[in-house]
Design a protein around this motif. Structure first.
Motif, PDB file in Angstrom:
ATOM      1  N   GLU A 151      18.772   2.316 141.702  1.00  0.00           N
ATOM      2  CA  GLU A 151      19.617   1.208 141.149  1.00  0.00           C
ATOM      3  C   GLU A 151      18.956   1.410 139.538  1.00  0.00           C
ATOM      4  OE1 GLU A 151      21.971  -0.924 141.855  1.00  0.00           O
ATOM      5  OE2 GLU A 151      22.395  -0.007 143.466  1.00  0.00           O
TER       6      GLU A 151
ATOM      7  N   SER B  66      27.170  -1.221 146.019  1.00  0.00           N
ATOM      8  CA  SER B  66      26.319  -0.899 144.477  1.00  0.00           C
ATOM      9  C   SER B  66      27.228  -1.016 143.329  1.00  0.00           C
ATOM     10  CB  SER B  66      25.409   0.472 144.576  1.00  0.00           C
ATOM     11  OG  SER B  66      24.924   0.462 142.952  1.00  0.00           O
TER      12      SER B  66
ATOM     13  N   THR C 195      15.740   2.803 147.171  1.00  0.00           N
ATOM     14  CA  THR C 195      16.896   2.122 146.794  1.00  0.00           C
ATOM     15  C   THR C 195      16.645   1.763 145.359  1.00  0.00           C
ATOM     16  OG1 THR C 195      17.401   1.926 149.049  1.00  0.00           O
ATOM     17  CG2 THR C 195      18.499   0.478 147.436  1.00  0.00           C
ATOM     18  N   GLN C 196      15.769   0.911 145.254  1.00  0.00           N
ATOM     19  CA  GLN C 196      15.380   0.125 143.932  1.00  0.00           C
ATOM     20  C   GLN C 196      15.157   1.332 142.826  1.00  0.00           C
ATOM     21  OE1 GLN C 196      12.089  -2.144 144.730  1.00  0.00           O
ATOM     22  NE2 GLN C 196      13.422  -4.076 145.703  1.00  0.00           N
TER      23      GLN C 196
END
Length: 276
Positions: free
Chosen positions: A58, A127, A54-55
């Motif tokens: 991003e 997000s 997920t990071q």
């Protein structure tokens, strides 16, 4: 050697390091901060993969936005070489983004369910970085901004993206300035295909006078194809991991993802392929 001493490098990756000491590499990439950002809430080993992926996604969203913003500005300034270079760099980042689903694509429902409840209503749908990309692509929806009512800086950035011409808007504006019959006008709504834009791209691909613009069409198709790949991989990963359950953020899960995956990005560039 006199009184000089040789310092043995610390290879413990942060463990046991003398406070305040760091390598130039760690300082430049801010590795101490980076490696302190993963905090699983369960004992499930797969949760760390979920957090790291997920990071990483991003960060890639931000990198792609950086390149698309450069490309958009270059198109506005009629600087086609700079725009093409930025789009090319962006596609490399998109490739990594698509492949990042490999880290999650085989997670079993049992693994995911063991920690899913621990992040509550958190969802990738929230997000802001991803939504910014969607706005740049022309997939605008002002109603989504209410998610950020308590985050004024984030919301302001998205409002600006909503109100500004997107990447494709600037491409069509460039075509108009190069002599194609177009009257582009950006909107705060989702982009809708038009026969006018289709005819402009048709001429780019069939009339020698406009052949120099074909690399732009192909570069935009490279972007669009990778967006579709991303959506399809997202759909596949969710379908395998959680089936048709509602998304954690309250979305319709598979239904929404499937609809998204079926939408063409920069649609006229696809429709004219039937005639070329």
């Amino acid at each position: 050697m006199g009184h000089d001493t040789v310092e043995t490098p610390n290879l413990s990756f942060g463990r046991g390091r003398t406070p305040g000491r760091s390598t130039p590499y760690a300082q430049y990439a801010r590795l101490d901060e980076l490696h302190s950002l993963q905090h699983p809430r369960s004992k499930e080993p797969a949760e760390l993969s979920f957090i790291v992926t997920t990071q990483v996604m991003e960060l890639l969203f931000d990198l792609i936005r950086h390149e698309w913003t450069i490309a958009r500005q270059a198109l506005r300034e009629d600087d086609l070489p700079t725009a093409l270079a930025a789009l090319r760099r962006g596609t490399h980042a998109q490739d990594v983004l698509v492949e990042s689903w490999d880290l999650l694509g085989t997670m079993t429902p049992q693994e995911f369910n063991s920690f899913r409840s621990l992040f509550g209503e958190a969802s990738g749908f929230q997000s802001a970085a991803f939504l910014h990309l969607e706005f740049l692509l022309g997939n605008k929806n002002a109603a989504l901004l209410t998610m950020y009512d308590g985050m004024p800086d984030t919301q302001d950035g998205l409002v600006e993206a909503l109100r500004s011409p997107g990447l494709y808007d600037e491409a069509l504006a460039l075509l108009a300035r190069r002599g194609l019959e177009l009257s582009p006008a950006h909107s705060e709504q989702r982009y809708r295909p038009s026969e006018e834009a289709a005819q402009a791209w048709r001429r780019v691909y069939t009339e020698p006078e406009f052949a120099a613009l074909q690399p732009l069409g192909e570069a935009l198709l490279d972007v669009a194809e990778r967006v579709t790949r991303w959506r399809q991989r997202h759909l596949s990963a969710v379908k395998r991991t959680m089936g048709g359950k509602p998304g954690s953020g309250g979305s319709s899960g598979l239904t929404w993802l499937r609809k998204s995956a079926e939408q063409d990005v920069f649609p006229e560039l696809w429709t004219i392929r039937n005639e070329l």
